[in-house]
Design a protein around this motif. Structure first.
Motif, mmCIF file in Angstrom:
data_model
loop_
_atom_site.group_PDB
_atom_site.id
_atom_site.type_symbol
_atom_site.label_atom_id
_atom_site.label_comp_id
_atom_site.label_asym_id
_atom_site.label_seq_id
_atom_site.Cartn_x
_atom_site.Cartn_y
_atom_site.Cartn_z
ATOM 1 N N ILE A 196 -5.651 5.160 7.576
ATOM 2 C CA ILE A 196 -5.087 5.792 6.308
ATOM 3 C C ILE A 196 -6.297 6.328 5.466
ATOM 4 O O ILE A 196 -6.425 7.317 4.898
ATOM 5 C CB ILE A 196 -4.189 4.995 5.611
ATOM 6 N N LEU A 197 -7.159 5.376 5.371
ATOM 7 C CA LEU A 197 -8.465 5.797 4.416
ATOM 8 C C LEU A 197 -9.231 6.898 5.139
ATOM 9 O O LEU A 197 -9.658 7.886 4.425
ATOM 10 C CB LEU A 197 -9.229 4.578 4.415
ATOM 11 N N SER B 157 -5.722 26.815 -12.656
ATOM 12 C CA SER B 157 -6.439 27.051 -11.343
ATOM 13 C C SER B 157 -7.433 26.318 -11.042
ATOM 14 O O SER B 157 -8.141 26.159 -9.791
ATOM 15 C CB SER B 157 -6.965 28.651 -11.426
ATOM 16 N N LEU B 158 -7.754 25.441 -11.738
ATOM 17 C CA LEU B 158 -8.855 24.379 -11.470
ATOM 18 C C LEU B 158 -8.369 23.161 -11.475
ATOM 19 O O LEU B 158 -7.319 22.747 -12.085
ATOM 20 C CB LEU B 158 -10.164 24.638 -12.600
ATOM 21 N N ILE C 253 -4.251 -0.074 10.380
ATOM 22 C CA ILE C 253 -3.638 0.936 9.737
ATOM 23 C C ILE C 253 -4.158 1.303 8.180
ATOM 24 O O ILE C 253 -4.233 2.559 8.206
ATOM 25 C CB ILE C 253 -2.016 0.394 9.368
ATOM 26 N N LEU C 254 -4.685 0.297 7.592
ATOM 27 C CA LEU C 254 -5.396 0.831 6.505
ATOM 28 C C LEU C 254 -6.589 1.398 6.716
ATOM 29 O O LEU C 254 -6.677 2.410 5.784
ATOM 30 C CB LEU C 254 -5.755 -0.523 5.800
ATOM 31 N N ASP D 130 -13.260 26.549 -7.965
ATOM 32 C CA ASP D 130 -12.765 27.812 -8.124
ATOM 33 C C ASP D 130 -13.205 28.163 -9.376
ATOM 34 O O ASP D 130 -13.479 27.397 -10.389
ATOM 35 C CB ASP D 130 -11.174 27.587 -8.562
ATOM 36 N N ASN D 131 -13.393 29.568 -9.292
ATOM 37 C CA ASN D 131 -13.865 30.347 -10.485
ATOM 38 C C ASN D 131 -12.841 31.064 -11.188
ATOM 39 O O ASN D 131 -12.140 31.712 -10.412
ATOM 40 C CB ASN D 131 -15.136 31.210 -10.056
ATOM 41 N N PHE E 23 -7.159 10.375 4.653
ATOM 42 C CA PHE E 23 -7.307 10.856 3.406
ATOM 43 C C PHE E 23 -8.773 11.239 2.838
ATOM 44 O O PHE E 23 -9.122 12.100 2.158
ATOM 45 C CB PHE E 23 -6.546 10.425 2.217
ATOM 46 N N ILE F 124 -9.274 14.548 4.265
ATOM 47 C CA ILE F 124 -8.493 15.530 3.445
ATOM 48 C C ILE F 124 -9.357 16.068 1.999
ATOM 49 O O ILE F 124 -9.506 16.943 1.796
ATOM 50 C CB ILE F 124 -7.303 15.363 3.152
ATOM 51 N N THR F 125 -9.663 15.051 1.645
ATOM 52 C CA THR F 125 -10.486 14.834 0.156
ATOM 53 C C THR F 125 -11.871 15.737 0.237
ATOM 54 O O THR F 125 -12.286 16.185 -0.689
ATOM 55 C CB THR F 125 -10.359 13.658 -0.847
ATOM 56 N N ILE G 199 0.910 -1.073 0.003
ATOM 57 C CA ILE G 199 -0.087 -0.127 0.051
ATOM 58 C C ILE G 199 0.761 1.199 0.064
ATOM 59 O O ILE G 199 1.784 1.358 0.906
ATOM 60 C CB ILE G 199 -0.843 -0.061 1.292
ATOM 61 N N TYR H 138 1.274 5.722 -0.344
ATOM 62 C CA TYR H 138 0.272 6.804 -0.105
ATOM 63 C C TYR H 138 1.330 8.019 -0.497
ATOM 64 O O TYR H 138 2.315 7.996 0.388
ATOM 65 C CB TYR H 138 -0.329 7.132 0.825
ATOM 66 N N HIS I 180 -2.904 14.016 -3.650
ATOM 67 C CA HIS I 180 -2.830 12.822 -2.871
ATOM 68 C C HIS I 180 -3.074 11.663 -3.762
ATOM 69 O O HIS I 180 -3.560 11.806 -5.122
ATOM 70 C CB HIS I 180 -4.328 12.567 -2.294
#
Lengths: 1006, 269
Positions: free
Chosen positions: B9-10, A927-928, B5-6, B23-24, B13, B16-17, A846, A848, A873
């Motif tokens: 980790i999942l 920017s996008l 751990i897996l 954005d314009n 993120f 985070i995502t 795995i 990352y 990511h």
């Protein structure tokens, strides 16, 4: 009376005759065996005789009688005089006649234990049935105690009573076999010499594999000596580069060089055990004995029959204590194991690297590697020593490397050593196969995309060759990918083809597109010290989206019209290197390369009209775009490694390259828009020193590389250093620093409507400056028995990046194309994590990566903007499972979207000919973000064998593989397309490949 | 242990995502200028606005029909008269060969300027033929008994000592268009077509390029580089969008002068 006397005399004569006869008959008819222990020069070098009365020498589970002769008596003399062997009590005993050499009891007795151990497989069946008779008058019982022989033998007797200790009085009858006295050591379970011999035979014929056993249990002869040798594949004799080898129980370790040679300057003793590891092969132990060849030790490795068990990320990991190979940011891949990973038509080394941390996997249209936020042209690709400038086939879907021809690939992701230079980000070092040195072999693959054929031809003992050829065919998979990249529908306009007088009236022909590779390597080994090899590489693509019409004329006029619309791209890379390797002595090894590499790219997007009149004269006119890039690289370089001491190896070398790069861009066959040509010489040298301290816990590799670039008439210095420290046996800290310069740049123009228009140019120090980068890398890795955990952080600062844009500077006075190179700078940073399981039937990893890559170009904006290849990511998981003949594997890749530039507005202009054209304005670059990319690939392989499952002799024939790319058919967006319709700006998504199946059959003769 | 751990980790993120920001692109309201200055004509300038990509933007307050556009010729400046739909004209000026013209106006608080110079009329223009005959190709009744002869291409030449740009536009003058060949299901082409810009001193028009019969105007334009660059590869893909080539300051489009010579050609059956 005289008669009776004479009768007796006659009878006694018969008796005499009979007794003589019986004496003769009683003489043993079985011959004795003469053996030698060790070799001249060692302490216990002796010739002994082994004799079994019943003639059975195959069994060691029997009583042994060792007889030490009288003073200065040889084994033969002792044997001839011995009477014990005739005794019927000892019919099933084995006699060993030990010569008596030396003057002191110590000398005489010293070697008996060694000898006894080697004969009986280290006293496999215990000591109870081991007997010793000493004929030497001068040895006493206290001598025996002193030299520990009392523990070795069950019973000892002296032939001459004078030495006999009264307590030890025994008669011949005391050497009695004790049936219950045979103890078997469970760990070493060879209870039959016959089976052991068979196992040995099988091992050498590569059928079954039983681990070699330690057979020499004696005392070492040499300490702290230099050992050099070579590691090879058992069946093909192919040398294995970068194999790990270390001394068991110590921190002493090294790795083999590209020709498979290794050197240990200080092996503790000649009874040490070496452990050798190389991915794709069974790990093996080498038990040194005083008899081992110290100058040219040959170690042969057997390939693993299981699936991919490990992709070595850094050091060796194992279940016992050892030393770490302290390299920073290095990945090693052996194509042998690629079969089990999911593939898209072809097993591909570059695509497999994309499954590793730090390398972008969401870029289906480039097989060049985006390493740690860098672009593929910042990755130096070396193939047998020469540089490959273009690594793509079929619009980047495949790499130009035929896996069947490749033996080993190493990727240095950053902070790489002084040996490599000329690129800013990373190095990919590819070594091709030399070919089977023992037997002829042929094999091939057939997949939905291409066919692949290779052959290995050895000639004599000194010459080996390897040739591989791969070509795509226009099947469904090729078409699927080709169509994705050519937005114009391939117009075979449905013009009916009619027969008429004189032949076909009109044809719209479409030429085929394909790619092919040809790889060859020819190796000649004149002696033990030299290797000469010639390597040839040719990868070519022809991508044709042309349409042509031919209208023949018949009748009186006789003139033909030929009109065609060409959209042809032809590019490729031809390279060749001649290498001479020499092992000067056990400390100095050198390679010299003479190489040539030519990258050419020819792009033709024109409308042609050719008219042949009745006199067969032709007139051609051409309108459109012609683009030509030609790069020639002539190089000479030399690399040496010198093991000065056991803790210091110096590597140094020199290089010189002559570049000849031309780039030409013309319109309408007459107007040349851009014409750049450059020639320059780049030369220099490097030196670095690999040092180990604190019992090999700390390894330091500082170095410097200096280059002279003719165009700039300047010297460039690139200091580099890497450090690794083993905190504990399992935990290692690493760091690296380096400065890098790049003199030849690849300018990327990804205008997809016309395909990739990358071209190479030389820096000229002015509009195209020499780019440079600085790397900082730090990492930590922890290895346990079955797992590796590693984390590595990097930061790269890049100066003098160059971007090219063709249209930006038109004025009423003129269009200045030369000013369209824009300079900027950038950085990339990130952290990578990897968890890898590398043992058992189920394994995988795995990874990352969290990363950022930003550029700063004044012409676009006065702030940093995300680079085109910036991915924040990236998460990858790869799993492999092996069950008997089946190999299952799957990988899932998730990456956040890349940046893109959206228009801020659009407008239309009506041109003089009445047509309207759309234009788009842009405010901020990149920017996008595109939506997230993710896909799942799976594959199943079934190994083909000749023979039944239980037959250990069966031979591996090949495999059949089925693989599915993008299993859940996610429409990952590649780029967006804009158009103005009804007064609005319309955005269309263009996606990557959807679900794509592939079947591969691979067969080989050997 | 490895599953824990897996999952961790999942989760990380995933968090985070989860926060994605859209954005314009900023939109700058720059004007689009379209103007071709031909000798003998009055200057005509058309101003339009860009079509924005995102829907919620604000245009500037300027009115496209009431801009104050100044045109300067030999230090004499005039203000152009608006005639609606963003078009502006100045009937007092007649474009002359060799003259330099500058325009400027204020738009969105910025000064938009451009200039151009009228190139010379093409000189020593020759035309190889004034008419060509192309047989009509009609296969509706099977193969014709004899094949037509393909005429030689029409060749135009001119004097081009400084390798400047020339473009040939071919326009059919007929009111009703008679096709030379059957177009089948394809869309009928228009009555005009052009050759690519060239810096050489001649051009050839293949007979195959004509679509209709009748009288044609062959207009040989002497153009400036900024006009010729409009024909270069257009970029419409998100991978490398950059601002279009323009010689207008603080604006987009084309403000250019050109000169031409017209020849005639008849395409007969």
């Amino acid at each position: 009376m005289a008669k009776r006397k004479s009768n007796l005399a006659g009878g006694s004569r018969i008796v005499l005759a009979l007794s003589i006869l019986s004496l003769i008959l009683n003489k043993p008819v079985v011959a004795q065996n003469v053996y030698t222990l060790n070799y001249p020069g060692s302490t216990c070098y002796l010739t002994y005789i082994s004799y079994a009365r019943d003639g059975d020498y195959s069994v060691i589970k029997k009583p042994f009688i060792f007889i030490l002769g009288e003073e200065n008596q040889t084994a033969q003399q002792l044997f001839d005089l011995d009477t014990l062997k005739k005794s019927t009590a000892y019919i099933n005993f084995q006699f060993i006649y030990v010569p008596n050499m030396g003057t002191s009891p110590k000398d005489k007795l010293n070697c008996i234990e060694t000898l006894a151990g080697s004969i009986t497989n280290n006293f496999l069946f215990g000591h109870a049935n081991m007997f010793l008779q000493i004929n030497d008058k001068r040895i006493t019982q206290s001598d025996l105690s002193l030299y520990g022989l009392k523990n070795v033998f069950g019973k000892v007797r002296f032939a001459y009573p004078a030495q006999r200790d009264l307590a030890l009085v025994d008669t011949i009858g005391n050497f009695k076999e004790d049936d219950l006295g045979y103890k078997v050591d469970k760990k070493q379970k060879i209870d039959n010499r016959k089976e052991y011999e068979k196992a040995k035979v099988d091992f050498f014929e590569n059928k079954t594999y039983e681990k070699p056993k330690k057979t020499y249990m004696g005392k070492p002869d040499a300490l702290n000596f230099t050992l050099t040798g070579i590691i090879r594949d058992k069946s093909t004799s192919e040398a294995l580069p970068s194999a790990s080898i270390y001394v068991k129980g110590t921190t002493i370790g090294t790795s083999t060089n590209t020709d498979g040679y290794f050197t240990f300057l200080k092996v503790p003793s000649d009874t040490s055990t070496l452990i050798v590891q190389y991915i794709g092969y069974e790990k093996r132990e080498v038990f040194l004995t005083p008899k081992s060849d110290k100058k040219n030790l040959l170690i042969e490795m057997i390939p693993q029959s299981q699936a991919l068990q490990n992709v070595t990320v850094t050091a060796y990991r194992d279940d016992i204590v050892f030393s770490r190979k302290a390299e920073v940011s290095t990945i090693k891949l052996t194509p042998k194991k690629l079969e089990t990973l999911p593939s898209l038509g072809e097993k591909d080394i570059m695509r497999s690297f994309q499954l590793m941390p730090g390398i972008s996997a969401s870029n289906e249209s480039s097989s060049g590697l985006y390493v740690r936020g860098g672009t593929p042209d910042q990755n130096l690709v070396l193939y047998d020593g020469f540089t490959v400038y273009h690594v793509d086939h079929l619009y980047g879907f495949y790499s130009a490397f035929n896996s069947n021809a490749i033996k080993d690939v190493q990727l240095y992701k950053g902070g790489f050593e002084s040996k490599f230079g000329g690129r800013l980000s990373s190095v990919t070092e590819i070594t091709s196969k030399e070919g089977n040195r023992n037997n002829f072999n042929v094999g091939g693959d057939l997949s939905l995309l291409s066919m692949n054929l290779y052959t290995e031809v050895p000639i004599g003992k000194k010459f080996s060759s390897f040739i591989a050829f791969r070509r795509s065919y226009k099947g469904p998979l090729y078409n699927k990918i080709f169509d994705k990249f050519n937005t114009k529908p391939e117009t075979s306009t449905s013009t009916p083809v009619r027969q008429g007088p004189g032949g076909m009236f009109s044809q719209n022909t479409k030429v085929t597109s394909y790619f092919y590779d040809l790889n060859g390597k020819f190796t000649y080994r004149p002696g033990d010290k030299d290797i000469v090899s010639l390597s040839i590489f040719n990868g070519t693509d022809k991508l044709d989206n042309s349409v042509s019409s031919e209208i023949p004329s018949f009748g009186q006029s006789g003139s033909n019209l030929n009109m065609s619309s060409t959209d042809l791209t032809r590019y490729g890379n031809i390279g060749s290197s001649l290498k001479w390797s020499r092992k000067w002595n056990s400390k100095l090894y050198g390679n010299t390369f003479l190489s040539y590499s030519n990258y050419y790219s020819h792009r033709d997007r024109t409308q042609n009209g050719t008219i042949f009149n009745s006199n067969n004269e032709s007139r051609t006119s051409r309108n459109g775009i012609l683009e030509n890039n030609d790069l020639k690289d002539y190089s000479l370089k030399s690399d040496y490694q010198w093991d000065i001491t056991d803790f210091n190896q110096i590597q140094f070398g020199g290089f010189a390259t002559h570049y000849d790069i031309k780039y030409n861009y013309a319109q309408s066959d007459t107007t040349t828009i851009l014409n750049r040509s450059g020639q320059a010489l780049l030369g220099g040298f490097y030196i670095q020193s690999k040092m180990k301290f604190f019992n090999n816990k700390l390894q330091v590799l500082p170095g410097i590389r200096s280059s002279y670039f003719e165009t700039a008439n300047k010297m460039y210095f690139e200091p580099r250093a890497s450090v690794s420290y083993n905190l504990t046996d399992n935990l290692t800290l690493k760091a690296a620093y380096g400065k890098y310069y790049q003199f030849a740049n690849r300018v990327t123009r990804e205008d997809i409507l016309s395909g990739s228009k990358d071209f190479w140019i030389l820096s000229d120090g002015k509009s195209v400056p020499i780019s440079s980068s600085v790397h900082y890398v730090a990492g930590i890795s922890y290895e346990s028995k079955n797992y590796i955990f590693s984390a590595e952080a990097y930061y790269k600062k890049i100066h003098n990046l160059t971007e090219y844009s063709l249209r930006i500077n038109a004025s009423p006075m003129g269009i200045n194309y030369d000013e369209n190179f824009f300079n900027g700078y950038g950085f990339s940073k990130g952290i990578e994590f990897l968890v890898q399981k590398n043992s058992g039937n189920f394994n995988g990893w795995i990874s990352y990566t969290l990363g950022e890559a930003k550029n700063h170009f004044d012409v676009y904006s006065d702030t940093y903007f995300p680079a085109n290849q910036d991915v924040t990511h990236e998460f990858k998981i790869v799993g492999l499972y092996n069950y008997r003949r089946w190999d299952f594997s799957a990988n899932w890749i998730f990456a956040t979207g890349r940046p893109y530039t959206a228009p801020s507005g659009a407008y239309s202009i009506t041109l003089l000919d009445g047509s309207a054209q759309d234009y788009f304005t842009v405010t901020s670059k990149n920017s996008l973000r595109l939506p997230d990319y993710h896909r799942l690939d799976v594959s199943v392989n079934y190994k083909l064998y000749l023979g039944s499952y239980n037959d250990k002799d069966r031979q591996e024939l090949g495999y059949i593989g089925f693989s599915l790319f993008n299993v859940y058919n996610r429409k990952n967006i590649w780029y967006k397309q804009y158009a103005i319709e009804s007064g609005k700006v319309i955005e269309t998504n263009v996606t990557y490949l959807g679900i794509t199946p592939n079947i591969t059959i691979s067969l080989k003769f050997r | 242990m490895k599953f824990r751990i897996l999952i961790q980790i999942l989760m990380i993120f995933g968090a985070i995502t989860a926060c994605t920001k859209s954005d314009n692109s900023e939109f700058t309201d720059s004007p689009i200028v379209e103007s071709y200055l031909k000798p003998g004509d009055h200057p005509l300038i058309k101003i339009t606005r860009q079509t924005p990509f995102s829907s919620n933007i604000n245009y500037s307050s300027d009115d496209i029909n009431s801009l104050s556009i100044k045109i300067t010729d030999n230090n004499i400046s005039n203000i152009l008269t608006p005639i609606g739909e963003g078009q502006y004209i100045d009937s007092a000026i007649t474009i002359a060969e060799g003259e330099r013209y500058d325009i400027s106006f204020l738009f969105n608080s910025k000064s938009v300027t451009a200039y151009t110079e009228v190139p010379n009329k093409p000189r020593q223009v020759t035309q190889s033929v004034t008419s060509i005959t192309i047989a009509q190709m009609d296969f509706s009744s099977g193969m014709p008994t004899s094949m037509p002869e393909n005429p030689d291409p029409v060749s135009l030449t001119w004097n081009n000592p400084d390798a400047s740009y020339y473009i040939v536009v071919i326009e059919n003058m007929e009111k009703t268009l008679t096709a030379i060949r059957d177009f089948g299901n394809n869309t009928r082409p228009g009555n005009m077509f052009r050759k690519a810009p060239t810096t050489s001193s001649g051009i050839e028009i293949q007979s195959m390029e004509f679509q209709y019969y009748g009288r044609h105007r062959l207009i040989l334009y002497h153009v400036l580089p900024d006009y010729a660059s409009l024909y270069s590869d257009k970029q419409s893909s998100s991978q490398n969008l950059t601002n279009p080539s323009t010689s207008i300051m603080n604006g987009y489009g084309i403000f250019t002068a050109l000169n031409s010579d017209t020849l005639y050609l008849t395409v007969k059956k």
